[in-house]
Design an enzyme around this catalytic site. Structure first.
Site, PDB file in Angstrom:
ATOM      1  N   HIS A  17      -6.212 -33.488  57.194  1.00 20.99           N
ATOM      2  CA  HIS A  17      -5.268 -34.342  58.831  1.00 20.99           C
ATOM      3  C   HIS A  17      -4.285 -35.744  58.633  1.00 20.99           C
ATOM      4  O   HIS A  17      -3.980 -36.166  59.390  1.00 20.99           O
ATOM      5  CB  HIS A  17      -6.369 -34.996  59.934  1.00 20.99           C
ATOM      6  CG  HIS A  17      -7.217 -33.565  61.043  1.00 20.99           C
ATOM      7  ND1 HIS A  17      -6.739 -32.204  61.763  1.00 20.99           N
ATOM      8  CD2 HIS A  17      -8.029 -33.184  60.177  1.00 20.99           C
ATOM      9  CE1 HIS A  17      -7.428 -32.202  62.247  1.00 20.99           C
ATOM     10  NE2 HIS A  17      -8.684 -31.689  61.737  1.00 20.99           N
ATOM     11  N   HIS A 104     -21.261 -27.928  54.942  1.00 21.71           N
ATOM     12  CA  HIS A 104     -20.519 -28.377  54.981  1.00 21.71           C
ATOM     13  C   HIS A 104     -20.356 -29.516  53.466  1.00 21.71           C
ATOM     14  O   HIS A 104     -21.218 -29.684  53.149  1.00 21.71           O
ATOM     15  CB  HIS A 104     -19.581 -29.085  55.704  1.00 21.71           C
ATOM     16  CG  HIS A 104     -18.584 -28.668  55.999  1.00 21.71           C
ATOM     17  ND1 HIS A 104     -17.371 -29.731  55.251  1.00 21.71           N
ATOM     18  CD2 HIS A 104     -16.993 -27.990  57.410  1.00 21.71           C
ATOM     19  CE1 HIS A 104     -15.990 -28.764  55.721  1.00 21.71           C
ATOM     20  NE2 HIS A 104     -15.864 -28.540  56.304  1.00 21.71           N
ATOM     21  N   ASP A 339     -12.442 -21.516  62.347  1.00 22.51           N
ATOM     22  CA  ASP A 339     -12.483 -19.836  61.652  1.00 22.51           C
ATOM     23  C   ASP A 339     -13.744 -18.955  62.457  1.00 22.51           C
ATOM     24  O   ASP A 339     -14.738 -19.480  61.839  1.00 22.51           O
ATOM     25  CB  ASP A 339     -11.434 -18.932  60.500  1.00 22.51           C
ATOM     26  CG  ASP A 339     -10.249 -19.533  60.423  1.00 22.51           C
ATOM     27  OD1 ASP A 339      -9.585 -18.774  60.715  1.00 22.51           O
ATOM     28  OD2 ASP A 339     -10.265 -20.630  60.192  1.00 22.51           O
TER      29      ASP A 339
END
Length: 376
Positions: A17, A104, A339
């Site tokens: 970002h 993650h 996704d």
């Protein structure tokens, strides 16, 4: 490290970002014709928002060449490329500040650096791979010009749905000999060349997306027309470099080349690739290709082919019982745009990383060839 390669070398920058992502590519030979039109197609194949089966994040991913090219020719100096992030939504992650997302990189980055990017996956995000794909497009053009090398990846498995990739089946090798990117892309976003299997793969992704879940898959890749003699014993064998490259891609969890794990069940008498003399090329060829085009870590002139396994995307909207950074039990339902299956979008990344490995390896071999020529 954020730098890959020895002679043909790429350094990527950027987070999910931030304002932009991109790369600097060093070692590109001077005088090569190059424009953004050579680079954009692979970026467009990788970009998000292509289908309802991918993340809805809408990025143009338009490349801007900043340096290293003049009058559409490479100067031999570092090439800088920038791709702007235009659809960032860092506020989507504010509710997750207290939770490391399961599987993650949030927790491990915090342990390593003492802090992490406050939104998205930071350098662990797939947005980082944009620089790899841009650099890989240059490497691929170089390989094509020098040796007519072709690199084609396709989806061979989504979840439990898979197409034939039996390395001992001649039909599979016919596919490897004939498959093109045009054929792969004609299957739509799923990028599986078997139409019946592709339809089942779509259903598989839709099933998990409907459950606010995700699912993994496998990308198979073939490299054609690579000359024999590429690769460095002992630690920089071609398959070792390809494995390094592929397992550096976010979400990758497995790599096999040639017969891979299935080859262990075949005795040597069945697995050996017997040599034959090719009258047309006046060189030795092999009758079969269980080795995957590599023997002793060095290419033998046959097709190099391998498969890469990608795990299910870690960030899902389904509620999961987990813990905060300070150890308190809680429930996390991740937000953001992600996704349900990353595998179809991974194809240009796999192709690009293969191109980077091979461009670097080819330049190393060309250097050796030149040194040998002047010492004899």
């Amino acid at each position: 490290m954020s730098t890959f390669g020895h002679i043909f070398r790429v350094t990527t920058y950027g987070e999910s970002h931030c304002r932009s992502v991109g790369c600097i590519v060093d070692g590109v030979p001077p005088g090569m014709s190059l424009t953004d039109k050579d680079i954009q197609p692979q970026l467009s194949r990788r970009r998000p928002g292509q289908s309802k089966l991918s993340t809805p994040r809408n990025e143009k991913d338009k490349v801007e060449i900043q340096a290293g090219i003049e009058f559409n020719k490479t100067l031999g100096t570092p090439i800088a490329m920038l791709i702007r992030n235009e659809d960032q939504r860092p506020h989507d992650y504010s509710d997750m500040d207290n939770y490391p997302r399961p599987s993650h990189a949030d927790y491990t980055y915090m342990e390593k650096y003492g802090l992490k990017a406050s939104s998205g996956g930071g350098r662990a995000s797939a947005r980082e791979t944009i620089g790899r794909v841009a650099a890989g497009a240059i490497a691929e053009k170089f390989l094509s010009q020098v040796s007519n090398v072709e690199i084609v990846g396709f989806v061979s498995q989504i979840g439990s749905v898979k197409m034939n990739r039996d390395t001992f089946d001649p039909h599979f090798h016919h596919l490897l000999n004939t498959i093109t990117r045009e054929k792969v892309d004609s299957a739509g976003f799923i990028r599986c060349p078997d139409a019946a299997i592709a339809a089942e793969m779509v259903k598989e992704i839709e099933k998990y997306r409907g459950q606010k879940d995700s699912i993994g898959g496998v990308v198979t890749c073939v490299i054609r027309n690579l000359p024999a003699g590429i690769g460095e014993p002992c630690f920089d064998k071609v398959e070792a470099l390809l494995a390094h490259a592929m397992l550096s891609i976010p979400a990758s969890k497995g790599f096999e080349i040639g017969s891979g794990f299935s080859g262990v069940s075949k005795p040597g008498s069945q697995h050996n690739d017997l040599f034959v003399f090719d009258e047309e090329t006046q060189k030795l060829r092999t009758k079969t290709n269980n080795s995957g085009g590599v023997q002793g870590g060095i290419t033998n002139g046959e097709n190099v082919y391998f498969s890469v396994a990608f795990k299910s995307v870690a960030t899902i909207a389904q509620e999961q019982e987990t813990a905060t950074y300070d150890g308190k039990a809680g429930v996390l339902a991740a937000k953001g745009r992600h996704d349900p299956a990353v595998t179809p979008r991974a194809i240009p990344i796999v192709e690009s990383m293969a191109a980077l490995v091979l461009a670097d390896s080819l330049l190393i071999q060309k250097s050796r060839d030149f040194a040998r020529s002047v010492t004899h």
